[in-house]
Design an enzyme around this catalytic site. Structure first.
Site, short mmCIF file in Angstrom:
data_model
loop_
_atom_site.label_atom_id
_atom_site.label_comp_id
_atom_site.label_asym_id
_atom_site.label_seq_id
_atom_site.Cartn_x
_atom_site.Cartn_y
_atom_site.Cartn_z
N LYS A 1 27.52 13.59 37.92
CA LYS A 1 28.24 14.69 36.93
C LYS A 1 29.47 14.08 36.48
O LYS A 1 29.88 14.29 35.17
CB LYS A 1 28.36 16.00 37.56
CG LYS A 1 28.73 17.24 36.60
CD LYS A 1 28.78 18.50 37.30
CE LYS A 1 29.81 18.49 38.24
NZ LYS A 1 30.47 19.69 38.45
N GLY A 2 30.22 13.41 37.24
CA GLY A 2 31.49 12.81 36.81
C GLY A 2 32.55 13.67 36.47
O GLY A 2 32.47 14.79 37.03
#
Lengths: 634, 261
Positions: B140-141
């Site tokens: 997802k970062g």
């Protein structure tokens, strides 16, 4: 009209004149029972300070109160002439939901959500009734009065449970084998624990001797059972006595108005924490939460004694609880208001901490069924068993539990995942009710962490807060400001927190965990709390009746948003009810975090209850809870 | 030198820069602190004297507040006569090109082919705050920038919270890690510094240091601090995954090239 059992007016005025911030919490309470006569504000003659208008206490669905100037001065001027308020519940008798504009929700959807949550909870309850954990067995020993630790700092309850586990005698519960040995060896339970912890004793060095000693014998089983019952009763009586003591304090002193101002102390040193807590109480804090050292949730034991070293917080120990309790009682008596103490019944020692909290009269406990699973990677079977015992103890102790949904959105997107918070609060409610927690004990935690730069962020925060408020009337909901979007810019952070304070009072939340401008920088300094409390007092006072003056526009952004979030929560609950909670957790339905049924920490401490499982505390707690509910009903 | 914004006003002497309020060289600073002394005139005088001892001139106690229990809080404004030589400031920087996701993948593939860069991440010591390491590693970062797990060129393992240095080093050996990413959020009593320094010592004692890139990150960390502690790089607040990814790929490639020559 008695100002809710507050200290004398002079005392309050003295406080106000001493502390020029006019601690709102020092402002006298208005009674909840009489409609329209309780409007607050006047000046405190002795000091000349003006008092902020604070949250009015009105029954639910009350009509808006008249403006302050319409109130006859006599109604509030003489607090001594009024009769005692007859009812003091475990939580301040505030009309729940007061202040929040009405929200029209689809009653059928709400009803269905609750049914689904109850179904999900019942499966968890069935699982936890069929299993036990090392933490639960240690809790049984604590309730039976076993205390102390070895020279190396290992608590004796750990020593005993580990010893019996080693000889394979834990499956039917610790109580009967342990007390059988006490009877056979003619030792008190504490003496037996000491012997087991003595490296030189035969019992600790020779597993065969231990195995022989803990056998349940036909001729002594009844005596062992009676003895265990007697000791367990003594421990549980202490918790019940602390519950009664709290009630008495609340009757004598009263407490702050809702929203209660909740602040944290976290110096790592309990003696310094006490100083910080006393200062905070003087500035108007109603609840002091002692943040735990960052490692504690993953410790499979509760440290002993007072502690002066911790990281990001202070270890939760029985001695630390007692020290802080005494300090808050002392400063509370002086201020004329009961100061609540909060800690964390979470992590691998969830039920033990709840037990110690009950014994030392803590008033609130962070206690979430899912938080440890999601954010500390504790095994789900372990936590789901432990939460049940800890919540039953909290129910007994009259503790308010705070759930941790306010943390879900630190990892998931606040707008996309708002419905997961709603679904989780409904599940936490159902699990709590299954443990006999009463509505006024359900401090369900919530708050979204919407990007502060998102257009109309405030409307969405209001919508979410109002939705939770509407779903749980009567519950002292705990609202928490954002932590994810704090930047190190203290002035900006202060404004963000102020917006959350406004949402808190507008939507009638019960407990406000005050945001600190220095969040994400350091654990709060003594004046960080002053900033936060002053802001809360200004806003809670200034906007006290705002919620009852406004309406949500039918079909407007807020109402539509609530509808949408509730419907998505309903879908999620349907999904979870089909597959079960554990499966949902392993699919990452909460907080975007996936946890497997057999992963995480603490699984090796879970075991299926044997056919002859016996726990003397369970039946006593059942009886006490029944007794309490009869008393409260009568 | 005349920094943008002062074209018509008096020029700044960058070799002698002072704090600025509303007039060049007025030296205005704001202080905020508490003293463990009871509120009153003596408390305010104590705050003024303390500010003077800090080397500040004309301290004004604009706000003093009784915190209770013998504590007083102050907001003080004063003038600082001190200056710094801005022409002589040196801050170590990671100093590599900032690449985007596609460029990082392309660079790695072109140089290293199908081999993967093996990254091991953890929050070490007592630290249980995994939000930072998760933001860098998880698919997802963070802020729309995908995490290292989303890259083809990385093999990522995230050990999560409260990993001891010993466990991390033994995992590094077993995983044959190219790089360790250590997240430290809790900084009470400088525990992050001692903990990070201990990791460097341990990798040296285990004879692994030269084969590993050591990176640390956290809100109170910087590249400068990381270098002081013996790390190869440090990443502070606001770091996005592609910055870390770019550093890893470029540094490993550069090291390999250096080893060949």
């Amino acid at each position: 009209m008695k100002p809710n059992g507050r200290g004398s007016r002079n005392q309050s005025c003295e406080l106000i004149s001493r502390a020029t911030e006019t601690a709102f919490a020092a402002v006298e309470h208005q009674p909840s029972t009489e409609l329209g006569t309780g409007a607050p504000t006047q000046s405190c003659a002795e000091s000349g300070e003006s008092r902020p208008l604070h949250l009015l206490r009105l029954p639910q669905n009350a009509v808006p109160s008249p403006p302050p100037e319409a109130v006859p001065a006599a109604a509030t001027a003489d607090s001594h002439a009024m009769p005692d308020s007859p009812v003091i519940s475990t939580f301040a008798p505030t009309a729940a939901g007061f202040g929040c504009p009405a929200l029209s929700l689809d009653a059928a959807v709400v009803h269905n959500c609750r049914q689904l949550a109850a179904k999900i909870a019942s499966e968890v309850t069935a699982f936890s009734e069929a299993h036990s954990t090392v933490a639960i067995e240690r809790t049984v020993l604590r309730l039976c009065g076993i205390t102390g630790a070895t020279a190396a700092g290992v608590p004796l309850v750990n020593v005993v449970v580990a010893a019996l586990e080693q000889v394979g005698e834990l499956g039917n519960g610790i109580a009967l084998p342990f007390f059988s040995a006490a009877v056979a060896l003619d030792l008190t339970p504490q003496q037996l624990a000491d012997v087991l912890a003595d490296d030189a004793s035969a019992l600790s060095t020779d597993p065969l001797a231990l195995h022989a000693a803990v056998q349940i014998r036909a001729d002594t089983a009844d005596r062992a059972r009676a003895l265990a019952h007697q000791y367990a009763q003594t421990g549980i009586d202490q918790i019940v006595a602390q519950r009664a003591a709290r009630k008495q304090f609340l009757r004598d002193l009263g407490e702050g108005n809702q929203p209660l101002c909740y602040v944290i102390v976290a110096t790592g040193n309990i003696f310094e924490d006490v100083v910080q807590a006393r200062v905070a109480a003087r500035q108007g804090a109603d609840v002091i939460a002692v943040i735990r050292s960052t490692g504690q949730s993953l410790l499979d034991y509760v440290p002993e004694g007072t502690t002066t070293e911790g990281y990001g917080g202070t270890y939760a120990t029985q001695a630390n609880f007692a020290l802080m309790r005494a300090a808050l009682d002392e400063v509370g008596a002086e201020l004329g208001r009961y100061i609540r103490l909060c800690n964390y019944a979470s992590g691998l020692c969830m039920p033990e901490i709840a037990c110690l909290g009950g014994l030392e009269r803590l008033d609130m406990m962070l206690n979430d069924a899912l938080y440890g699973i999601l954010f500390r990677d504790i095994n789900m079977q372990r936590t789901l068993c432990d939460q049940r015992v800890s919540r039953r103890l909290s129910a007994l102790a009259g503790l308010i539990i705070n759930t941790g949904e306010d943390n879900y959105l630190t990892t998931a997107d606040a707008v996309d995942a708002a419905h997961t918070v709603v679904a989780s609060t409904l599940i936490n409610e159902a699990l709590g009710r299954a443990c006999s927690l009463q509505t006024e004990q359900l401090g369900l935690g919530h708050a979204m962490e919407i990007d502060p730069l998102r257009p109309n962020m405030l409307l969405y925060e209001i919508a979410h807060a109002a939705l939770i408020r509407a779903l749980f009337p009567g519950a002292p909901l705990k609202y928490m400001p954002p932590t994810k979007h704090m930047t190190g810019n203290v002035l900006r952070g202060h404004v963000q927190d102020a917006l959350f304070n406004l949402v808190t009072v507008l939507t009638g939340q019960g407990i406000c965990l005050l945001g600190m401008p220095t969040e994400a920088m350091h654990t709060p300094h003594v004046h960080d709390r002053y900033w936060a409390l002053e802001s809360a007092q200004l806003i809670f006072g200034g906007a006290a009746a705002l919620g009852s003056e406004l309406q949500f526009r039918p079909g407007g952004v807020i109402e539509q948003r609530c509808k949408q979030v509730l419907e998505k929560a309903y879908e999620l609950l349907q999904n979870l009810a089909t597959t079960g909670l554990m499966d949902g957790l392993s699919r990452g339905l909460f907080a975007d975090i996936k946890r497997s049924r057999d992963g995480g920490r603490g699984l090796d401490g879970v075991f299926a209850r044997g056919p002859a499982y016996w726990d003397p505390t369970g039946e006593i707690i059942d009886k006490q809870l029944q007794l309490i509910s009869q008393q409260e009903a009568g | 030198m005349n920094p943008h914004g002062r074209q018509a006003a008096a020029p700044v002497d960058l070799s002698r820069v002072r704090a600025y309020g509303d007039t060049l060289d007025d030296g205005q600073v704001m202080l905020s602190f508490s003293l463990p002394v009871p509120y009153g005139d003596e408390a305010k005088e104590a705050a003024r004297q303390l500010a003077r001892q800090m080397g500040l001139l004309q301290p004004q106690v604009y706000h003093a507040h009784d915190l209770g229990e013998g504590f007083t809080y102050f907001t003080v404004y004063a003038r600082s006569p001190h200056s710094v030589d801005f022409t002589n400031i040196f801050v170590p920087k990671v100093g590599l090109a900032k690449l985007d996701h596609a460029a990082i993948e392309a660079l790695w593939q072109a140089t290293m082919g199908t081999r993967k860069l093996r990254v091991l991440g953890a929050c070490t010591g007592d630290d249980a705050h995994t939000v930072g390491i998760d933001a860098i590693l998880n698919v997802k970062g963070w802020r729309g920038d995908k995490g290292l797990e989303s890259y083809h060129c990385f093999e990522v393992r995230n050990l999560g919270a409260q990993v001891t240095n010993e466990a991390l080093v033994s995992a590094a050996r077993e995983f044959a890690a190219d790089a360790l990413l250590v997240s430290q959020v809790v900084t009470q009593k400088d525990c992050h510094r001692s903990n990070l320094a201990a990791l460097v010592d341990l990798t040296e004692a285990e004879d692994l240091r030269q084969d590993l890139l050591l990176l640390c990150g956290g809100p109170r960390l910087s590249h400068t601090v990381a270098l002081e502690l013996g790390f190869d790089a440090g990443f502070g607040a606001g770091t996005v995954p592609s910055e870390v990814a770019g550093f890893l790929v470029q540094t490993v490639i550069a090291r390999q090239a250096a080893a060949r020559t």
